[in-house]
Design a protein around this motif. Structure first.
Motif, mmCIF file in Angstrom:
data_model
loop_
_atom_site.group_PDB
_atom_site.id
_atom_site.type_symbol
_atom_site.label_atom_id
_atom_site.label_comp_id
_atom_site.label_asym_id
_atom_site.label_seq_id
_atom_site.Cartn_x
_atom_site.Cartn_y
_atom_site.Cartn_z
ATOM 1 N N PRO A 103 103.568 48.502 66.448
ATOM 2 C CA PRO A 103 104.119 47.681 65.363
ATOM 3 C C PRO A 103 104.223 46.212 65.751
ATOM 4 O O PRO A 103 104.782 45.869 66.786
ATOM 5 N N GLU A 104 103.656 45.372 64.912
ATOM 6 C CA GLU A 104 103.749 43.932 65.149
ATOM 7 C C GLU A 104 104.909 43.335 64.375
ATOM 8 O O GLU A 104 105.390 42.263 64.702
ATOM 9 N N GLY A 105 105.352 44.031 63.337
ATOM 10 C CA GLY A 105 106.501 43.582 62.567
ATOM 11 C C GLY A 105 107.741 44.378 62.934
ATOM 12 O O GLY A 105 107.840 44.970 64.005
ATOM 13 N N SER A 271 102.554 33.040 69.971
ATOM 14 C CA SER A 271 101.877 33.393 68.720
ATOM 15 C C SER A 271 100.769 32.425 68.309
ATOM 16 O O SER A 271 99.766 32.844 67.729
ATOM 17 N N ASP A 275 97.311 33.618 66.741
ATOM 18 C CA ASP A 275 97.225 33.554 65.280
ATOM 19 C C ASP A 275 96.001 32.761 64.834
ATOM 20 O O ASP A 275 95.271 33.183 63.932
ATOM 21 N N ARG A 312 101.226 39.151 57.839
ATOM 22 C CA ARG A 312 101.422 40.012 59.006
ATOM 23 C C ARG A 312 101.756 39.193 60.253
ATOM 24 O O ARG A 312 102.577 39.595 61.072
ATOM 25 N N GLN A 313 101.121 38.034 60.371
ATOM 26 C CA GLN A 313 101.407 37.179 61.526
ATOM 27 C C GLN A 313 102.840 36.650 61.481
ATOM 28 O O GLN A 313 103.500 36.552 62.514
ATOM 29 N N SER A 315 105.372 38.182 60.112
ATOM 30 C CA SER A 315 106.227 39.312 60.470
ATOM 31 C C SER A 315 106.206 39.538 61.982
ATOM 32 O O SER A 315 107.240 39.811 62.601
ATOM 33 N N ARG A 316 105.034 39.405 62.583
ATOM 34 C CA ARG A 316 104.922 39.569 64.030
ATOM 35 C C ARG A 316 105.698 38.488 64.767
ATOM 36 O O ARG A 316 106.336 38.759 65.791
ATOM 37 N N ARG A 319 109.305 39.397 64.801
ATOM 38 C CA ARG A 319 109.555 40.451 65.783
ATOM 39 C C ARG A 319 109.541 39.887 67.204
ATOM 40 O O ARG A 319 110.392 40.232 68.034
ATOM 41 N N THR A 320 108.592 39.000 67.475
ATOM 42 C CA THR A 320 108.493 38.411 68.810
ATOM 43 C C THR A 320 109.737 37.602 69.145
ATOM 44 O O THR A 320 110.279 37.688 70.254
ATOM 45 N N ASP A 323 112.533 39.911 69.928
ATOM 46 C CA ASP A 323 112.341 40.536 71.237
ATOM 47 C C ASP A 323 112.719 39.574 72.364
ATOM 48 O O ASP A 323 113.317 39.984 73.367
#
Length: 412
Positions: A103-105, A271, A275, A312-313, A315-316, A319-320, A323
């Motif tokens: 999962p990236e998101g 990113s 990206d 999607r990027q 959302s990633r 998440r990053t 994290d």
């Protein structure tokens, strides 16, 4: 389950694909036994192999490492040699019959899971199995869990599911999915085991390897990054300076803003390059730069695809960032654990053996009750962020609680 012959376990327990699984000999033996059963080796009970596995353990214990090594060993004719095309492509995430869901998101959607399950039902193209590897099964939405459950209940003959999650708790994996999987529980690797691997395999000098392993709280990836990356070491120093930097309410907001800014900056740097390359590759694949008759129309029709990639990027990136923040909070909780231990007079080894002076100073200021309240504040912040509370609010609330705890102790 009956035991395999000793000669067999001695031959399989150290298959090269399991070399990166640190301090998990019990898991290596169980997985090796399953690989032997999948090959029909004499003396090995067929029940040693099953179609669904759940790898659990604390962060950094090697859940995804174990699952990927097991996938390679299942595909490999030599049971995990580490150098054949199957082993190499599984490790490189390019094997045609190993479908990884990473999962990236923030979640794994039902749409994504349905697509993966549908593909996994096909016969293997090159390997022995179709393998679905879900690295963060705790991020499955309810709909995605239901889609996966149906496939796990009625698996295709040559399909194997490998799920990774922190625990078997219903908050991490649904009870129905858990009941259909064989659980492989991983332990936190010891600091000496991590230090040995860093020095022997990664070429880190022994002193740095020992330090990185001792401050990483059993997280192998974290230890490797601290040993190799000066920027990671500097970020840790800045995070752990926070407990001694809260002298006023103004400091609360200043330190909160700095913590958030560092997280955003690190996430952004991770990113940006990726990206840009993804967007450029996608546009090229969709015919960008073409000069033929249909080039304009094709470019217009591809706008929606590019927009979906950008979504999607984004959302990633979220998440990053979370994290990165969580990693900082883990460091902070470890520091206050040391403070609590020292304030109670414990002689247990510190998680931050390079900061005894700072730990003792904060322990003297907070005392046992204040130290415990600080640990609770950090853990509450981690939970709030996981529940989608805005990071700025969660961080500011935590830092204010840390500041207030120190003030109460001074006025007592």
């Amino acid at each position: 389950m009956s035991e395999a012959p000793e000669w067999l376990m001695q031959g399989l327990a150290h298959a090269p694909v399991f070399d990166d699984l640190i301090g998990q000999q019990h898991a290596i033996e169980e997985l090796s036994l399953a690989v032997a059963a999948s090959h029909g080796d004499p003396g090995v009970p067929g029940a040693a192999m099953t179609h669904a596995w759940l790898f659990t353990g604390p962060a950094g214990s090697g859940r995804s490492v174990a699952a990927r090594a097991f996938a390679a060993a299942l595909q490999c004719a030599d049971r995990g040699c580490g150098h054949c095309s199957h082993c190499r492509t599984v490790a490189a995430h390019t094997h045609s019959d190993v479908r990884a869901v990473i999962p990236e998101g923030l979640t794994i959607s039902v749409k994504e899971m349905r697509q993966v399950v549908q593909l996994a039902a096909r016969s293997p193209a090159a390997g022995r199995y179709q393998i679905v590897l879900i690295e963060d099964a705790d991020r499955l939405t309810e709909g995605a869990s239901n889609a996966l459950l149906k496939a796990v209940e009625e698996p295709a003959e040559h399909t194997v599911f490998l799920l990774c999650a922190p625990s078997t708790h219903p908050d991490d994996v649904s009870v129905t999915i858990r009941s259909r999987c064989r659980v492989v529980g991983l332990r936190t690797p010891s600091a000496p085991a991590i230090a040995d691997v860093l020095a022997r395999r990664d070429g880190v000098d022994p002193e740095t390897a020992h330090w990185a392993a001792s401050v990483a709280a059993g997280h192998v990836g974290r230890a490797r990054r601290l040993a190799r990356d000066e920027q990671a070491r500097e970020q840790r120093r800045q995070v752990l300076a926070l407990p001694t930097s809260l002298a006023s309410v103004a400091d609360v907001f200043e330190q909160s803003a700095e913590l958030l800014a560092r997280a955003k900056g690190e996430a952004s740097s991770m990113s940006q390059t990726r990206d840009a390359a993804e967007i450029e590759e996608l546009k090229t694949a969709l015919g960008a730069g073409g000069t033929g008759k249909g080039a304009v129309g094709a470019a217009r029709g591809s706008a929606g695809v590019v927009k979906e990639m950008e979504r999607r990027q984004k959302s990633r990136a979220t998440r990053t960032e979370r994290d990165v923040l969580d990693r900082a909070l883990v460091d902070l909780s470890g520091f206050y654990r040391d403070v609590l231990a020292r304030s109670l007079g414990s002689t247990a080894p510190l998680l931050n053996p390079d900061m005894p002076g700072q730990v003792d100073a904060v322990a003297k200021r907070l005392g046992p009750d204040g130290a415990l309240a600080a640990v609770d504040a950090v853990l509450a912040c981690r939970e709030a962020i996981e529940l989608n509370v805005k990071p700025q609010i969660a961080i500011e609330a935590m830092v204010m609680a840390l500041f207030a705890g120190g003030q109460r102790r001074r006025s007592a």
